[in-house]
Enzyme design. Structure first.
Site, PDB file in Angstrom:
ATOM      1  N   CYS B 141       0.819  -1.208   0.000  1.00  9.54           N
ATOM      2  CA  CYS B 141       0.000   0.000   0.000  1.00  9.54           C
ATOM      3  C   CYS B 141       0.855   1.261   0.000  1.00  9.54           C
ATOM      4  CB  CYS B 141      -0.925   0.002   1.206  1.00  9.54           C
ATOM      5  SG  CYS B 141      -0.070  -0.215   2.763  1.00  9.54           S
ATOM      6  N   CYS B 297     -66.039 -39.928  41.165  1.00 12.38           N
ATOM      7  CA  CYS B 297     -66.442 -38.535  41.260  1.00 12.38           C
ATOM      8  C   CYS B 297     -65.238 -37.628  41.406  1.00 12.38           C
ATOM      9  CB  CYS B 297     -67.395 -38.340  42.432  1.00 12.38           C
ATOM     10  SG  CYS B 297     -66.549 -38.490  44.000  1.00 12.38           S
TER      11      CYS B 297
END
Lengths: 194, 595
Positions: B141, B297
């Site tokens: 670069c 029941c």
């Protein structure tokens, strides 16, 4: 290991143009890993006229790792924690580059004060206020600046007097006060640690 | 997949096959043998630590050639695009070379000569020192810093796990550092760290690449698997582990990954049981044990003696009339509660139905190795006998088919559970459509099941004690049933892919294709690569695809180097025998196909 040669040079360079930038960096301890920075509040913002102190610690990898910074002075700002002073700024994290310096980092922090980014908040409460009620936000930020970031009304001589009463010699007190920009508490901290 | 098309004419139903057995020439034994030859040039590859470099060469080479780049730049581009060459090329076409390069942080420097020579001293902006030019390095670069600072930067980045994206030190410079420079500088100070850097870089090919995955074995075998085109496949690693490439759990086709994940979780949680308990029982208000009402029941008494009201769960006295319980009164029996109970019960029974069958087949194949042992024992006894029968490959072939079909059958139950249940596709099909499809699928499943059981029964016959003609008969049965189950499996996959999953609006379910030969064993890559790009590409003999054996000697001459010793080392020599063992990454795909 921290590159002390570089830190030394950075400090020299920073003090050289202190007049222009208004940015100060001073060592808190002898070994240069703990420093304190001072930035003036940017003009035209609610922070104008304030002097903001930051605590700076250099990690072992400095300058290859970013310095760790947080505000000591309380600030009302979307990207700065109103509780802890933690700063949300990319260059202090993954965008750090070794080519940046403490001074450039502090300049970026100063720029952050002028240009908050409420979409990436550190303090959600502040950010919400900023977005929903900008007027109130400005008022609070200004009030915080007045209350926490203005140098105390005591004159320099009074501060010197006060610190000397605590048992520090006058010459040291004066140089300490000068180094921290007249802040009484910072000077005391510096005196105690030296 | 193409084979599926031919499935129709080979299809036998179970009644049919009985009569077919009388004519022994229907199925050639040779054909059955061919069936079991290892797959030619399998499309999945095992990538070992040694072949990791070779594995990525093809992609690197393509990018290098196309863009005339050096290897490290090609690698940077590929890492940025997660090793997806097609995507990289698409970006190239769409945005152009300059943008492709800058986005990935590649800077190609034309003047490669050392431009530092003009001055002997350079200022390093990092340490802020003047250093002599020969101790500074300029990246592609254009940014130049001293070696000391570069090294410090690299070390910090490697330790941060950033090896694959070490950027230049300059502020806002996006360029990725040249890996050779990183390697060179770091190895001077920390050779071990340089090694770590290299490994991170190499392993990018596995970790950043959706076509390559680590083998999920524990303890880890160190291998990775690469697939060619289809991520939805099942593979066998060199370590022997078979798994679904897509979700990395056990091979589970024809279940989709999503279904399998749900099923595995369901089996783990036994959530239905918990569901049942919550609906069918109530905790006793005194001892908190779950109590189930077994009729009568609404006055229930716990074994601890406490009586409570079944409707609200509150503690009560013991006396009651048809409408009242002493010391207690609560609302009427609620309709929706009855529905809830009904539903939970139905769901549970449904789950149990599928789970029982799934479990039965899974248990059967868990006993595979034992069954295999006993049957192979019978084979060895038979082989010692004085008999005109010498070849017993039909037994092992039949066994393989049995095991494979059982697996298909077993995973077809969780598939059916989700396919025809409310959980996933409630809105995809109306009830009538679902019913039709369910019947269609269940018919196939049933047929397969019947034939698998028949095959199993035949194999378990004590053929080592039978006379020759009886053995011949069993042999025919086994061969025939093998072909039938294979075809039925094929058809089932076809039906699932086309008629069931294929019709869905939400295309989130994919299954691995049916492989008649079982789960493909990934083949090993050869490792005869040098790191330097060699120039021999153009002079490759064109006919090297003709035979697998000879092509091994036709290696590009440019690659002849010291690492030759590591080439072609095969852990499993049995693979030598068939073509396509040597897979030359240098060759264009069509040449390899001919191989």
């Amino acid at each position: 290991m921290v590159d002390f040669g570089r830190v030394q040079k950075e400090l020299q360079e920073c003090s050289r143009d202190m007049e222009a930038s208004g940015i100060k960096i001073a060592p808190v301890s002898d070994n240069l890993v703990h420093l304190s920075g001072t930035i003036p509040g940017p003009i035209g913002t609610p922070y104008e006229g304030g002097t903001f102190h930051l605590d700076i610690k250099l990690p072992d990898g400095y300058p290859f790792e970013p310095p760790k910074m947080h505000f000591v002075t309380k600030v009302w700002h979307p990207n700065i924690s109103s509780q802890s002073g933690a700063i949300c700024l990319d260059i202090l994290k993954d965008q750090w580059s070794p080519a940046l310096t403490l001074k450039t980092a502090l300049l970026s922090v100063q720029a952050l004060l002028s240009a908050p980014e409420p979409d990436d908040p550190q303090d959600a409460v502040v950010a919400q206020q900023y977005l929903r009620d900008y007027q109130t936000f400005q008022g609070t930020a200004r009030y915080w600046t007045e209350s926490f970031a203005k140098t105390s009304s005591l004159g320099v001589e009074e501060k010197v007097q006060k610190l000397m009463e605590m048992g520090f010699p006058e010459s040291l007190v004066r140089s300490a006060l000068e180094a921290v920009g007249g802040d009484e508490n910072m000077a005391l901290e510096k005196l105690c640690s030296s | 997949m193409d084979d599926f098309m031919s499935g129709d004419e080979d299809y036998y139903d179970s009644d049919h096959s009985e009569s077919d057995l009388d004519s022994p020439d229907i199925i050639e034994n040779d054909e059955a043998d061919v069936q079991w030859a290892p797959p030619k040039g399998s499309s999945t590859k095992v990538i070992t630590k040694e072949s990791l470099l070779a594995a990525q060469k093809e992609d690197l080479r393509r990018v290098m050639d196309l863009l005339s780049l050096r290897e490290h730049h090609a690698r940077t581009l590929l890492i940025h695009h997660r090793w997806d060459v097609e995507k990289l090329l698409a970006v190239l076409v769409e945005k152009g070379k300059a943008s492709l390069f800058s986005d990935a942080g590649v800077t190609v420097n034309e003047d490669t000569g050392s431009s530092l020579s003009f001055s002997s001293e350079v200022m390093c902006d990092i340490c802020m020192e003047e250093v002599s030019a020969d101790t500074a390095t300029k990246m592609d670069c254009g940014h130049c810093f001293c070696n000391e600072c570069w090294t410090g930067h690299f070390i910090v980045k490697i330790n941060e796990g950033q090896s694959r994206r070490i950027r230049c030190m300059a502020h806002k410079c996006n360029a990725i550092c040249d890996e050779a420079i990183v390697r060179n500088l770091v190895s001077k100070k920390h050779p071990d760290l340089a090694e770590k850097f290299d490994r991170f870089l190499l392993e990018s090919y596995i970790e950043d690449n959706k076509m390559v995955k680590w083998c999920p074995s524990t303890p880890h075998c160190g291998n990775a698997i690469r697939v060619e085109e289809d991520e939805f496949c099942e593979v066998e690693c060199a370590c022997g582990l078979q798994f679904c490439f897509s979700c990395l759990s056990e091979a589970h086709s024809p279940c989709s990954c999503w279904m399998w994940e749900l099923w595995a979780k369901k089996c783990r949680d036994e959530s239905e049981t918990v569901n049942w308990i919550t609906v069918h029982t109530k905790p006793c208000p005194k001892c908190h044990k779950p109590v189930e009402k077994n009729g009568g029941c609404n006055l229930v008494s716990c074994i601890c003696g406490q009586a409570f009201c079944w409707l609200c769960g509150g503690a009560t006295g013991r006396d009651h009339t048809w409408s009242r319980i002493t010391g207690h009164s609560c609302g009427r029996y609620k309709e929706d509660k009855a529905n809830k109970t009904e539903r939970a019960k139905r769901d549970l029974y449904r789950y149990m139905h599928y789970h029982n069958r799934y479990k039965a087949h899974t248990d059967s194949f868990k006993l595979e190795s034992k069954l295999k042992e006993t049957i192979l024992e019978k084979v060895s006894i038979s082989e010692e006998r004085e008999s005109r029968l010498r070849d017993f490959s039909w037994v092992t072939n039949g066994l393989c088919r049995l095991f494979r079909s059982r697996r298909v059958l077993s995973y077809s139950y969780p598939f059916a559970f989700y396919m025809f249940g409310d959980e996933l596709f409630r809105d995809e099909m109306d009830l009538q459509e679902r019913e039709i499809k369910q019947h269609l699928f269940e018919d196939q499943q049933q047929q397969l099941e019947a034939n698998v059981e028949k095959l199993s029964k035949n194999l378990e016959e004590p053929f080592d004690q039978y006379p020759d003609d009886k053995v011949m008969e069993i042999r025919m049965q086994v061969i025939n049933l093998s072909v039938i189950t294979d075809n039925l499996c094929k058809k089932m996959y076809e039906c699932i892919e086309n008629d069931l999953l294929g019709c869905l609006q939400l295309g989130t379910h994919n299954i691995a294709p049916y492989k008649s030969k079982g789960i493909e064993r990934a083949s090993e890559l050869s490792t005869c690569w040098t790191t330097k790009p060699n120039t021999a590409d153009n002079c490759l003999p064109l006919d090297c695809g003709t035979s697998g054996g000879s092509s091994e000697h036709d290696r590009p001459s440019g690659s002849g180097s010291s690492d030759d010793s590591g080439c072609f080392s095969r852990k499993r020599p049995r693979k030598e025998g068939f073509g396509g063992g040597f897979f030359d990454l240098n060759l264009p795909a069509e040449v390899i196909d001919r191989n």
